[in-house]
Design an enzyme around this catalytic site. Structure first.
Site, PDB file in Angstrom:
ATOM      1  N   HIS A 168      59.658  60.347  -8.031  1.00 20.52           N
ATOM      2  CA  HIS A 168      59.652  61.685  -8.477  1.00 20.52           C
ATOM      3  C   HIS A 168      59.669  62.233  -7.266  1.00 20.52           C
ATOM      4  O   HIS A 168      59.712  62.061  -6.006  1.00 20.52           O
ATOM      5  CB  HIS A 168      58.543  62.303  -8.487  1.00 20.52           C
ATOM      6  CG  HIS A 168      57.607  61.869  -9.944  1.00 20.52           C
ATOM      7  ND1 HIS A 168      56.906  60.577  -9.603  1.00 20.52           N
ATOM      8  CD2 HIS A 168      57.766  62.834 -10.849  1.00 20.52           C
ATOM      9  CE1 HIS A 168      56.552  61.045 -11.354  1.00 20.52           C
ATOM     10  NE2 HIS A 168      57.244  61.589 -11.924  1.00 20.52           N
ATOM     11  N   ASP A 185      57.333  62.477  -4.645  1.00 21.28           N
ATOM     12  CA  ASP A 185      56.780  61.254  -4.299  1.00 21.28           C
ATOM     13  C   ASP A 185      57.528  60.486  -3.009  1.00 21.28           C
ATOM     14  O   ASP A 185      57.085  59.952  -2.173  1.00 21.28           O
ATOM     15  CB  ASP A 185      57.110  60.005  -5.461  1.00 21.28           C
ATOM     16  CG  ASP A 185      56.290  59.522  -6.926  1.00 21.28           C
ATOM     17  OD1 ASP A 185      55.132  60.962  -6.881  1.00 21.28           O
ATOM     18  OD2 ASP A 185      56.826  59.507  -7.139  1.00 21.28           O
ATOM     19  N   MET A 208      66.645  55.256 -11.402  1.00 23.65           N
ATOM     20  CA  MET A 208      66.399  56.517 -11.971  1.00 23.65           C
ATOM     21  C   MET A 208      65.699  57.726 -10.775  1.00 23.65           C
ATOM     22  O   MET A 208      65.077  57.288 -10.155  1.00 23.65           O
ATOM     23  CB  MET A 208      65.309  55.868 -13.162  1.00 23.65           C
ATOM     24  CG  MET A 208      64.108  57.203 -14.229  1.00 23.65           C
ATOM     25  SD  MET A 208      62.911  57.603 -13.126  1.00 23.65           S
ATOM     26  CE  MET A 208      61.815  57.001 -14.452  1.00 23.65           C
ATOM     27  N   GLU A 265      60.904  61.470 -21.411  1.00 22.16           N
ATOM     28  CA  GLU A 265      59.405  61.099 -21.939  1.00 22.16           C
ATOM     29  C   GLU A 265      58.608  62.059 -23.156  1.00 22.16           C
ATOM     30  O   GLU A 265      57.625  62.467 -22.212  1.00 22.16           O
ATOM     31  CB  GLU A 265      59.009  60.683 -20.562  1.00 22.16           C
ATOM     32  CG  GLU A 265      57.239  59.560 -20.727  1.00 22.16           C
ATOM     33  CD  GLU A 265      57.417  59.228 -19.388  1.00 22.16           C
ATOM     34  OE1 GLU A 265      58.356  59.473 -18.459  1.00 22.16           O
ATOM     35  OE2 GLU A 265      56.325  58.515 -19.453  1.00 22.16           O
ATOM     36  N   LYS A 320      54.243  62.480 -24.750  1.00 19.21           N
ATOM     37  CA  LYS A 320      53.037  62.183 -24.458  1.00 19.21           C
ATOM     38  C   LYS A 320      52.409  63.395 -25.657  1.00 19.21           C
ATOM     39  O   LYS A 320      52.566  64.336 -24.926  1.00 19.21           O
ATOM     40  CB  LYS A 320      52.743  62.226 -22.759  1.00 19.21           C
ATOM     41  CG  LYS A 320      51.137  61.716 -22.895  1.00 19.21           C
ATOM     42  CD  LYS A 320      51.338  61.644 -20.599  1.00 19.21           C
ATOM     43  CE  LYS A 320      49.709  60.610 -21.293  1.00 19.21           C
ATOM     44  NZ  LYS A 320      48.962  61.212 -19.579  1.00 19.21           N
ATOM     45  N   GLU A 338      56.862  55.772 -23.640  1.00 17.54           N
ATOM     46  CA  GLU A 338      56.260  55.143 -22.639  1.00 17.54           C
ATOM     47  C   GLU A 338      54.927  54.192 -23.555  1.00 17.54           C
ATOM     48  O   GLU A 338      54.075  54.720 -24.795  1.00 17.54           O
ATOM     49  CB  GLU A 338      55.638  55.575 -21.764  1.00 17.54           C
ATOM     50  CG  GLU A 338      54.002  54.756 -21.208  1.00 17.54           C
ATOM     51  CD  GLU A 338      53.814  55.893 -19.959  1.00 17.54           C
ATOM     52  OE1 GLU A 338      55.027  56.202 -18.993  1.00 17.54           O
ATOM     53  OE2 GLU A 338      52.917  55.823 -19.498  1.00 17.54           O
ATOM     54  N   HIS A 394      51.894  55.701 -24.099  1.00 21.29           N
ATOM     55  CA  HIS A 394      51.801  57.513 -24.926  1.00 21.29           C
ATOM     56  C   HIS A 394      51.727  57.204 -26.260  1.00 21.29           C
ATOM     57  O   HIS A 394      50.526  58.246 -26.799  1.00 21.29           O
ATOM     58  CB  HIS A 394      52.973  58.106 -24.540  1.00 21.29           C
ATOM     59  CG  HIS A 394      52.817  58.322 -22.190  1.00 21.29           C
ATOM     60  ND1 HIS A 394      53.686  59.341 -22.254  1.00 21.29           N
ATOM     61  CD2 HIS A 394      51.887  58.012 -21.694  1.00 21.29           C
ATOM     62  CE1 HIS A 394      53.605  59.249 -20.720  1.00 21.29           C
ATOM     63  NE2 HIS A 394      52.399  58.865 -20.419  1.00 21.29           N
ATOM     64  N   ASP A 406      59.377  52.562 -20.532  1.00 21.30           N
ATOM     65  CA  ASP A 406      58.158  52.763 -19.632  1.00 21.30           C
ATOM     66  C   ASP A 406      57.293  51.748 -20.621  1.00 21.30           C
ATOM     67  O   ASP A 406      56.331  51.919 -21.107  1.00 21.30           O
ATOM     68  CB  ASP A 406      56.826  54.336 -19.402  1.00 21.30           C
ATOM     69  CG  ASP A 406      57.982  55.345 -18.051  1.00 21.30           C
ATOM     70  OD1 ASP A 406      58.859  54.483 -17.920  1.00 21.30           O
ATOM     71  OD2 ASP A 406      57.058  56.499 -18.009  1.00 21.30           O
ATOM     72  N   ASP A 427      44.512  57.821 -21.221  1.00 17.45           N
ATOM     73  CA  ASP A 427      45.846  57.539 -20.108  1.00 17.45           C
ATOM     74  C   ASP A 427      44.991  56.214 -19.433  1.00 17.45           C
ATOM     75  O   ASP A 427      44.754  56.574 -18.136  1.00 17.45           O
ATOM     76  CB  ASP A 427      46.516  58.290 -19.741  1.00 17.45           C
ATOM     77  CG  ASP A 427      47.467  58.096 -19.183  1.00 17.45           C
ATOM     78  OD1 ASP A 427      47.990  56.834 -19.674  1.00 17.45           O
ATOM     79  OD2 ASP A 427      48.134  58.104 -18.229  1.00 17.45           O
ATOM     80  N   ASP A 435      46.855  53.403 -18.607  1.00 22.47           N
ATOM     81  CA  ASP A 435      48.512  52.974 -17.441  1.00 22.47           C
ATOM     82  C   ASP A 435      47.951  51.728 -17.157  1.00 22.47           C
ATOM     83  O   ASP A 435      48.769  51.209 -16.029  1.00 22.47           O
ATOM     84  CB  ASP A 435      48.603  53.186 -16.581  1.00 22.47           C
ATOM     85  CG  ASP A 435      49.266  55.392 -16.572  1.00 22.47           C
ATOM     86  OD1 ASP A 435      50.000  55.102 -17.280  1.00 22.47           O
ATOM     87  OD2 ASP A 435      49.484  55.591 -15.847  1.00 22.47           O
ATOM     88  N   ASP A 439      56.053  51.366 -16.037  1.00 16.67           N
ATOM     89  CA  ASP A 439      54.752  52.708 -15.702  1.00 16.67           C
ATOM     90  C   ASP A 439      53.503  52.593 -15.535  1.00 16.67           C
ATOM     91  O   ASP A 439      52.894  53.067 -16.554  1.00 16.67           O
ATOM     92  CB  ASP A 439      55.502  53.808 -16.022  1.00 16.67           C
ATOM     93  CG  ASP A 439      54.998  55.698 -15.737  1.00 16.67           C
ATOM     94  OD1 ASP A 439      53.883  55.402 -14.461  1.00 16.67           O
ATOM     95  OD2 ASP A 439      54.711  56.541 -16.164  1.00 16.67           O
TER      96      ASP A 439
HETATM   97  C1  GLT Z   1      52.904  60.357 -15.282  1.00 11.73           C
HETATM   98  C2  GLT Z   1      53.250  59.707 -16.389  1.00 11.73           C
HETATM   99  C3  GLT Z   1      54.186  58.779 -16.535  1.00 11.73           C
HETATM  100  C4  GLT Z   1      55.535  59.662 -16.711  1.00 11.73           C
HETATM  101  C5  GLT Z   1      55.599  59.814 -15.016  1.00 11.73           C
HETATM  102  C6  GLT Z   1      57.307  60.628 -15.275  1.00 11.73           C
HETATM  103  S1  GLT Z   1      54.714  60.901 -13.707  1.00 11.73           S
HETATM  104  O1  GLT Z   1      52.735  59.078 -13.924  1.00 11.73           O
HETATM  105  O2  GLT Z   1      52.060  59.441 -15.969  1.00 11.73           O
HETATM  106  O3  GLT Z   1      54.648  58.227 -17.988  1.00 11.73           O
HETATM  107  O4  GLT Z   1      56.743  58.670 -16.399  1.00 11.73           O
HETATM  108  O5  GLT Z   1      58.025  62.162 -14.718  1.00 11.73           O
HETATM  109 MN    MN Z   2      56.147  57.131 -17.658  1.00 10.78          MN
HETATM  110 MN    MN Z   3      51.663  57.752 -19.431  1.00  9.16          MN
END
Ligand code: GLT
Ligand code: MN
Ligand code: MN
Length: 388
Positions: free
Chosen positions: A55, A58, A89, A182, A184, A218, A221, A246, A256, A258, A288
């Site tokens: 980003h 970042d 990306m 993306e 969510k 993702e 998500h 992702d 969430d 991750d 991700d």
């Molecule tokens: C953030 C989010 C991710 C996205 C990123 C892109 S940032 O961490 O949880 O799923 O892909 O903005």
């Molecule tokens: Mn993501």
């Molecule tokens: Mn995420």
């Protein structure tokens, strides 16, 4: 059998925010020190990654001076070169700053919407400077807690307007970006617009430059919403809109998480890898995710290596599944073809409709065909469990 050393052909990437995650969560402070962009590149290089994404903030903190930002870019450039990493990306942080507390492109305030577009233009410049060709849009703050706050139809219109503007900016600047949206469903907002990948697949044909827009689904998500991620990815692939992906993992229905790819729902991960490999997905495979909050940086490396290793192990298992004689025999058995009928139903014509209406079907006979899915699934599980 390979030793599963990361293979560059898979284009395994990580975001600066993933391996650089310090373990902070809504209830607790960081558990790992912040490391620099150069250190992140070294860590990824050591683990064998192909690339790194970022980003805007970042890489360059939002309040950095020109000198500071030049110094960081220099360090990053060196880190990329030393470790043979590329930047496929880039994306914009449109969620962290208080100014975006009620959305960016969909804010009720025209000034905030304009600022969000301006911030994205600058972030696109930054991404292009490092060679990024895919530009991700994750609308983390594009949503509401109460529908009293925003008109959801206006939200779609505002989002489209911003994207159309930015597509033209990319074209005018000759950046050659492909945009990847993306989805969510929630977190950090109570309800995020464009909740699932399919929402974006429906939006894309209404955009001015539909051809340069696709999706970045993702795993976590869609799993948060209890959906089958593999089917979302299949829809994107079939529409030729899978521009980026992702990879991570997530227990269904939870916050969430991750988690490391494949660490929670191995069977779904298997079918996902099989789908991507069967359809020769050629874009970056971006992890991700982040390491557990308990991990130190030695363990963060295990997280990164494990993500890539699991993907490659599952790719080998998918190959094994495709080559398994009994599985292939079962597939032949369950896929019944009929050349005559397939010709009739392939395309509507008055003659075909007439022919179809005149055809008689034996329901009992059709229903009696064997569908040994227990056997097929058990064979699949035995491949995943490693004894077949
Ligand atoms: C953030 C989010 C991710 C996205 C990123 C892109 S940032 O961490 O949880 O799923 O892909 O903005
Ligand atoms: Mn993501
Ligand atoms: Mn995420």
């Amino acid at each position: 059998m390979s030793d599963f050393t990361p293979d560059k052909k898979y284009k395994f990437t990580f975001g600066l925010w993933t391996v650089g995650n310090t373990g902070r969560d809504p209830f607790g402070l960081p558990t790992r020190p912040q490391i620099s962009v150069g250190q992140i590149c070294d860590l990824l290089g050591e683990c064998g990654a192909y690339g790194v994404n970022f980003h805007d903030n970042d890489l360059i903190p939002i309040d950095a001076t020109v000198q500071q930002s030049e110094a960081i870019k220099k360090e990053f450039r060196k880190g990329l070169k030393d470790n043979g990493l590329v930047v496929p990306m880039a994306t914009t942080n449109l969620f962290g700053e208080p100014v975006f507390k009620d959305g960016a492109f969909t804010s009720n305030n025209a000034k905030i919407r304009a600022y969000a577009i301006q911030k994205t233009m600058r972030a696109m410049d930054l991404g292009a400077e490092f060679g990024a060709k895919i530009y991700v849009f994750w609308g983390g703050r594009e949503g509401v807690e109460t529908d009293a706050a925003k008109n959801p139809v206006d939200a779609v219109k505002r989002f489209r307007e911003a994207i159309d503007f930015l597509c033209d900016y990319s074209i005018e600047q000759k950046y050659g970006y492909k945009f990847a949206f993306e989805a969510k469903p929630n977190e950090p907002r109570g309800h995020i617009y464009f909740a699932v990948t399919g929402s974006y697949l429906a939006l894309i044909p209404t955009l001015k430059h539909a051809d340069m827009c696709g999706v970045n689904p993702e795993v976590a998500h869609e799993h948060m919403a209890g959906l089958n991620f593999v089917h979302q990815v299949a829809a994107a692939l079939e529409a030729k809109k899978l521009f980026h992906i992702d990879l991570n993992d997530q227990e269904f229905g939870r916050y969430d998480q991750d988690f490391r790819f494949g660490s929670a729902n191995l069977k779904h991960a298997f079918f996902l890898v099989k789908l991507l490999e069967d359809y020769k997905y050629n874009g970056p495979r971006h992890f991700d995710a982040h390491a557990y909050r308990q991990s130190d940086y030695q363990d963060v490396k295990e997280f990164a290596r494990g993500s890539m290793r699991t993907y490659q192990i599952l790719a080998e298992k998918a190959k094994r599944w495709n080559e398994d004689k009994e599985i292939q025999q079962l597939l032949r058995e369950i896929n019944v073809s009929d050349v005559h009928l397939q010709k009739i139903t392939k395309e509507f014509s008055k003659t075909n409709a007439k022919k179809l209406l005149e055809t008689s079907f034996n329901r009992d006979e059709l229903a009696s065909a064997r569908l040994p899915y227990e056997r097929l699934d058990q064979l699949t599980m035995e491949i995943i469990m490693g004894i077949r």
